[in-house]
Scaffold this motif. Structure first.
Motif: not given
Length: 486
Positions: A179-191
């Motif tokens: 979903s859009k809410k959970n999409k990873d946009h690749g910013r910073g370090r991975p959470k």
């Protein structure tokens, strides 16, 4: 003279120890070719339970802990030797790698997050001096991200190259189902603090965003992935990195794929003994229950049975094909509905079509050696190795003009005797059928077909040239990394 680079190749599979497809072959053949050029190469992969059963001579090097969120996981680093020349490091953790399968687990993101962190921990703990880490496919895709964000002087000095083998595979699940809410946009370090969110980390996206250089496995596919049709939802980041994306076609290892000494076939042969290829054909027809007729063309297919490989198109025209003077043999594992359809057809027309599932190396070799034509109508194909193998075995490829198939196959012209196969450009059942019929018509002219076979077998797609191209790309990545760090 250029200084020798110290290169670490990271892959989730390396044949012959672990292999599910072409990636395993590439991760075997590329370092072998680089070592032959006297380059300083080492490799690292997970120490899966089935590798442990192979009883390799390994040396335990160190034990550490990997922290992910609030959890700590033990890791043991082992070393063995690849081709007696290159160190092969093995990453072991019982919880993550004592599994029956390499992939397809519900916690694959967590498993390969652990692996990527463990690789970097190993580099520090063993004090490995590296110029570049070459990451293969999504399972190693967080390494460039961790390096780019690292404050450790040793790690941050290492350049990275990321190779895309098949873009739809970006992390443990289908990217289009997130979903859009959970999409990873690749910013910073991975959470990674919240374990529930780890499954959404898009490894491939982060690799493309953070690697110094990106490449894929053919020049055509390198261009295709810049279009919306092939970008698999990564259009924006791929366009941003356009100037850093290259294509290098894979080679094949002729010490492995060669009818001159393939132990799986009955009669070894080369381009000067094509009469023995015909003997293999008769043996194959008998073995799979087809009518024994040397003059009947055999079309072979050795693939994973998936939609990508064009099996929907084949099934749309199969009834018509079986009315023609030909025989078809399918070898592979995969989608159960495809296997069921081909088994049903083989019961209905046992002298015309046969299927061997699951895939075995033995039957694959026998179909390459005994078939006259090799069908590969993939909807898309980043590189493809099967068409290269088939040519060395004298089985002429019939392919869809896409990715690596487009780069390696040229249409045969009977007037000029130039070309090495038959291509169709529009992905449709009509165009596929026309390409097959063109091949069948040319097969009727025995002398010119024999020349085509001889010509295709003599073509070289060894790893020598791709390895040189990779070395040039490594140097480009190292130079770029140094400029950024200044």
């Amino acid at each position: 003279m250029n200084k020798k680079l110290k290169i670490l190749i990271v892959s989730p599979e390396i044949s012959p120890y672990a292999k599910t497809g072409g990636l395993g072959d590439v991760a075997n053949a590329l370092p072998k070719a680089l070592a032959k050029m006297e380059e300083d190469v080492s490799l690292v992969m997970p120490y899966y339970s089935f590798i442990k059963k192979q009883k390799l001579k390994t040396k335990k090097l160190a034990e550490e802990e990997i922290k992910i969120g609030k959890s700590k996981y033990p890791v043991i680093f082992f070393r063995t030797w690849f081709q007696s020349k290159c160190p092969l490091y093995l990453i072991y953790n019982k919880e993550f790698f004592e599994r029956q399968k390499m992939y397809g687990e519900k916690d694959d993101n967590l498993r390969f997050l652990f692996f990527d962190k463990a690789v970097l921990k190993m580099v520090k703990r063993l004090n490995l001096e590296l110029d570049l880490i070459h990451c293969h496919d999504w399972q190693s895709g967080l390494i460039p991200n961790f390096i780019k964000k690292s404050k450790n002087k040793k790690l941050s000095s290492i350049a990275t190259l990321y190779t895309i083998h098949n873009l739809p595979f970006q992390f443990q699940q289908d990217w289009w189902r997130v979903s859009k809410k959970n999409k990873d946009h690749g910013r910073g370090r991975p959470k990674i603090q919240d374990k529930r969110k780890i499954k959404y980390i898009n490894f491939a996206h982060r690799a493309i965003k953070n690697s110094d250089i990106i490449n894929t496995v053919s020049q055509r596919y390198a261009k295709e992935i810049l279009t919306h049709k092939f970008a698999q939802g990564l259009d924006k980041i791929l366009k941003e990195r356009k100037k850093d994306i290259y294509g290098i076609i894979n080679g094949i290892d002729y010490t492995v794929f060669n009818p001159a000494f393939d132990k799986n076939i009955n009669y070894n042969y080369d381009w000067n003994s094509l009469d023995k290829k015909k003997k293999n054909k008769i043996v194959l027809q008998k073995e799979v229950g087809l009518e024994k007729k040397a003059e009947t063309p055999i079309i072979g297919l050795v693939h994973r049975l998936t939609e990508q490989k064009g099996f929907d198109l084949i099934l749309q025209i199969i009834e018509y094909l079986l009315k023609l003077n030909l025989q078809i043999i399918v070898v592979g594992s995969g989608n159960k509905s495809y296997i069921k359809s081909f088994k049903k057809l083989s019961r209905k027309k046992p002298k015309k079509i046969a299927i061997y599932a699951p895939f075995t190396e033995k039957m694959a070799s026998r179909v390459y050696a005994g078939s006259d034509m090799f069908l590969m109508p993939s909807r898309y194909e980043p590189c493809g190795i099967s068409q290269l193998i088939s040519m060395r075995y004298g089985s002429i490829p019939i392919v869809h003009e896409t990715g690596g198939l487009s780069d390696t196959i040229t249409n045969y012209n009977p007037r000029t005797a130039k070309g090495n196969g038959f291509k169709f450009s529009r992905y449709s059942k009509e165009d596929l059928l026309m390409a097959i019929v063109r091949a069948l018509e040319n097969f009727k002219h025995r002398k010119s077909w024999e020349h085509l076979t001889w010509q295709a077998m003599r073509l070289s797609f060894s790893w020598e040239l791709p390895a040189k191209k990779y070395l040039a790309l490594y140097r480009k990545a190292v130079d770029k990394h140094k400029k950024i760090k200044k």
